[in-house]
Motif scaffolding. Sequence first.
Motif, mmCIF file in Angstrom:
data_model
loop_
_atom_site.group_PDB
_atom_site.id
_atom_site.type_symbol
_atom_site.label_atom_id
_atom_site.label_comp_id
_atom_site.label_asym_id
_atom_site.label_seq_id
_atom_site.Cartn_x
_atom_site.Cartn_y
_atom_site.Cartn_z
ATOM 1 N N ARG A 1 -48.720 -36.946 7.651
ATOM 2 C CA ARG A 1 -49.704 -37.983 7.991
ATOM 3 C C ARG A 1 -50.402 -38.504 6.740
ATOM 4 O O ARG A 1 -50.598 -39.715 6.578
ATOM 5 N N ARG B 1 -49.275 -38.426 3.635
ATOM 6 C CA ARG B 1 -48.325 -39.195 2.823
ATOM 7 C C ARG B 1 -48.134 -40.606 3.374
ATOM 8 O O ARG B 1 -48.153 -41.593 2.624
ATOM 9 N N LEU B 2 -47.962 -40.710 4.686
ATOM 10 C CA LEU B 2 -47.749 -42.023 5.286
ATOM 11 C C LEU B 2 -48.982 -42.913 5.147
ATOM 12 O O LEU B 2 -48.864 -44.113 4.857
ATOM 13 N N ALA B 3 -50.174 -42.330 5.356
ATOM 14 C CA ALA B 3 -51.403 -43.108 5.217
ATOM 15 C C ALA B 3 -51.599 -43.574 3.782
ATOM 16 O O ALA B 3 -52.031 -44.709 3.535
ATOM 17 N N GLU C 1 -49.201 -44.045 1.503
ATOM 18 C CA GLU C 1 -48.198 -45.074 1.194
ATOM 19 C C GLU C 1 -48.602 -46.422 1.777
ATOM 20 O O GLU C 1 -48.444 -47.462 1.129
ATOM 21 N N LYS C 2 -49.138 -46.401 2.990
ATOM 22 C CA LYS C 2 -49.552 -47.649 3.630
ATOM 23 C C LYS C 2 -50.644 -48.346 2.830
ATOM 24 O O LYS C 2 -50.729 -49.582 2.819
ATOM 25 N N SER C 3 -51.467 -47.554 2.148
ATOM 26 C CA SER C 3 -52.569 -48.106 1.356
ATOM 27 C C SER C 3 -52.216 -48.218 -0.122
ATOM 28 O O SER C 3 -53.102 -48.443 -0.954
ATOM 29 N N GLN C 4 -50.950 -48.027 -0.435
ATOM 30 C CA GLN C 4 -50.463 -48.093 -1.811
ATOM 31 C C GLN C 4 -51.209 -47.111 -2.713
ATOM 32 O O GLN C 4 -51.615 -47.441 -3.828
ATOM 33 N N SER D 1 -50.411 -39.707 -2.447
ATOM 34 C CA SER D 1 -50.960 -38.617 -1.639
ATOM 35 C C SER D 1 -51.505 -37.493 -2.503
ATOM 36 O O SER D 1 -52.387 -36.746 -2.076
ATOM 37 N N GLU E 1 -60.312 -48.201 15.081
ATOM 38 C CA GLU E 1 -60.049 -48.046 13.650
ATOM 39 C C GLU E 1 -60.837 -49.049 12.817
ATOM 40 O O GLU E 1 -61.239 -48.753 11.691
ATOM 41 N N GLU F 1 -56.632 -41.490 8.715
ATOM 42 C CA GLU F 1 -55.899 -42.669 8.240
ATOM 43 C C GLU F 1 -56.860 -43.772 7.805
ATOM 44 O O GLU F 1 -56.670 -44.405 6.766
ATOM 45 N N ALA G 1 -57.415 -45.216 3.973
ATOM 46 C CA ALA G 1 -57.305 -46.654 3.707
ATOM 47 C C ALA G 1 -58.514 -47.181 2.948
ATOM 48 O O ALA G 1 -58.402 -48.145 2.178
#
Length: 230
Positions: A16, A18-20, A22-25, A28, A172, A208, A212
């Motif tokens: 979770r 890592r994905l969050a 990556e989404k925010s550039q 992690s 969110e 998340e 962000a």
Amino acid sequence: MSERQLSDNISKLLQRVRLAAEKSQRHSSDIVVLAVSKSRPSEEIRAAFAEGLEQFGESYLQEAVEKIESLRDLPITWHFIGPIQSNKTRLIATHFDWVHSVDRGKVAKRLSDQRPEGLPPLQVCLQVNISGEITKSGVALADLPALASEVASLPRLQLRGLMAIPAPTDDERLQRQSFAALRRAMESLREVAPGMDTLSMGMSDDLEAAIAEGSTLIRVGTALFGPRQR
């Protein structure tokens, strides 16, 4: 909780994060996972450490001190994240590496005065009542600059950043508004404490949104250990 279940939970949480990120550039590796281990037995903390977690957060002081003593063979970084009563500051100053819940100058001074000389400065985050809730601890945004200046001047403390527990919501957009407000508050304090680098924000249900908005440390209990036992 079985070691296998704990291992699975840790893997899912790190995914979770890592994905969050990556989404925010973001990377992690720039986000610390603080395992909230209050009410959990020492054996679970030892198992979590074996899975790669090194930082643990406690808020029940007497229970925490007992666990710290029993796990002294492990190089764990201990964080106190609960409300601070003035008569408990000596134990906190003696046993912990970090404190996230400083919201009064009196408490900060006691922590500084009672930090043992042989230990490095206590790493401190100021708790901000970011949602203005009457029942919640934390310094008001209007009073934050004065408190930050006071804490930054204390010799046995190192002011590292801010912490907040926003009002719970599943929206969110609202989550991000609160976290963004905390980020802006820290940015505004750069002149007072240029070394501030920690935004302690985000938990199991809103990490998340916190990532962000720039969180550098998430405090996670339920997603790791399951529902709180008490």
